[in-house]
Enzyme design. Structure first.
Site, PDB file in Angstrom:
ATOM      1  N   SER A 137      -5.521  78.840  37.344  1.00  0.00           N
ATOM      2  CA  SER A 137      -5.225  79.841  37.209  1.00  0.00           C
ATOM      3  C   SER A 137      -4.702  80.428  38.666  1.00  0.00           C
ATOM      4  O   SER A 137      -3.809  79.632  39.122  1.00  0.00           O
ATOM      5  CB  SER A 137      -7.273  79.858  38.653  1.00  0.00           C
ATOM      6  N   TYR A 150     -10.992  75.486  46.091  1.00  0.00           N
ATOM      7  CA  TYR A 150     -10.262  75.786  44.573  1.00  0.00           C
ATOM      8  C   TYR A 150      -9.021  76.153  44.732  1.00  0.00           C
ATOM      9  O   TYR A 150      -8.741  75.137  43.591  1.00  0.00           O
ATOM     10  CB  TYR A 150     -11.464  77.183  44.666  1.00  0.00           C
TER      11      TYR A 150
END
Ligand SMILES: NC(=O)c1ccc[n+]([C@@H]2O[C@H](COP(=O)([O-])OP(=O)(O)OC[C@H]3O[C@@H](n4cnc5c(N)ncnc54)[C@H](O)[C@@H]3O)[C@@H](O)[C@H]2O)c1
Length: 256
Positions: A137, A150
């Site tokens: 990501s 995350y």
């Protein structure tokens, strides 16, 4: 690329980009197997498509992943392509997030990748062919406030995949590590259900299709890092050369 008759393994195929990967690959003639814990999602992914086989499986369970990959190789044939898409994204300040949640996020987002790589890749490397695609990501490149758990899991995905690629670069297997900005999938709702940083909220999500197309084009060009969407490559360069400029902007946006 011609995927006719090829076996494709997708984790997280019950939703979002994993689902789209299953459907696109099946449309191209591949035999698709997908693992997810989301049974209704799996059923929706495979509805009306005989080319998609689903299996309820938690990617954190290495013994189950390993056995399922062996089953797939025996029943469907050698795995040619892997999309590692399973993930969760509960957000929050690091000292306020529940301890078990932060560990669970690492176990799924990073541990799931380790498991699928160790179960599926050795045979692909021995055969000297195939594609191994990891979903990292922009969160695996640029850390911001309230996404630390995350971020850590996605930094781990990026690092693991990069070393995997270099250790096997002469193998004939193609590797790609995809670093999308926000994408319009149900994952974002997990951020909104916890705390969505203004930094992320201010970025309009791109469509899942754009990410899948960027992966295909990167594989064709032999590129490892995939930066779908406008400005993501610039974001990568900014983080590399001017991290404090990004932090200044993030603190201003979040107000602390
Ligand atoms: N949506 C975004 O904004 C975005 C941006 C960048 C990267 N990504 C990454 O792209 C990938 C795909 O995300 P998405 O947006 O399609 O998410 P999604 O939430 O739509 O799908 C993720 C799937 O993973 C499954 N999953 C969760 N835990 C699992 C487990 N233990 N075992 C098996 N399956 C499990 C979920 O059930 C779900 O079906 C993820 O790795 C995500 O981190 C997403």
């Amino acid at each position: 690329m011609d995927m006719n008759g090829k076996v494709v393994l997708v984790t997280g195929g019950g939703s979002g980009m994993g689902r789209l990967a299953c459907q696109l690959m099946s449309r191209r003639g591949a035999r698709v197997l997908t693992f997810d814990v989301n049974e209704p999602g799996l059923a929706e992914t495979a509805a009306g498509d005989a080319g998609i086989v689903t299996r309820r499986l938690d990617v954190t369970d290495f013994a189950a992943v390993d056995a399922a990959v062996r089953d797939a190789e025996a029943s469907l044939g050698p795995v040619h392509r892997v999309y590692n898409a399973a993930a969760i994204m509960p957000l929050g300040k690091l000292l306020e997030q529940d301890n078990a949640t932060v560990h669970r996020m690492m176990a799924i987002n990073y541990g799931g990748l380790v498991n699928i790589a160790q179960a599926a890749l050795p045979a692909m490397v021995r055969r000297g062919a195939g594609d191994f695609i990891s979903f990292s990501s922009m969160a695996g490149i640029i850390p911001v406030l309230m996404t630390g758990g995350y971020n850590a899991s996605k930094f781990a995905v990026s690092a693991f995949t990069e070393v995997l690629w270099h250790e096997n670069r002469a193998s004939g297997v193609r590797f790609a590590c995809v670093c999308p900005p926000p994408v319009a999938t149900p994952l974002l709702a997990q951020g909104y259900a916890t705390v969505m940083p203004k930094t992320i909220e201010s970025m309009p999500p791109i469509e899942p299709r754009e990410v899948l197309e960027a992966i295909e084009s990167a594989l064709a060009k032999g590129e490892f890092w995939v930066f779908p969407g406008k400005g993501t490559r610039t974001g990568y360069l900014m983080r590399r050369f001017f991290p404090n400029l990004i932090w200044k902007d993030v603190h201003k946006k979040e107000g602390f």
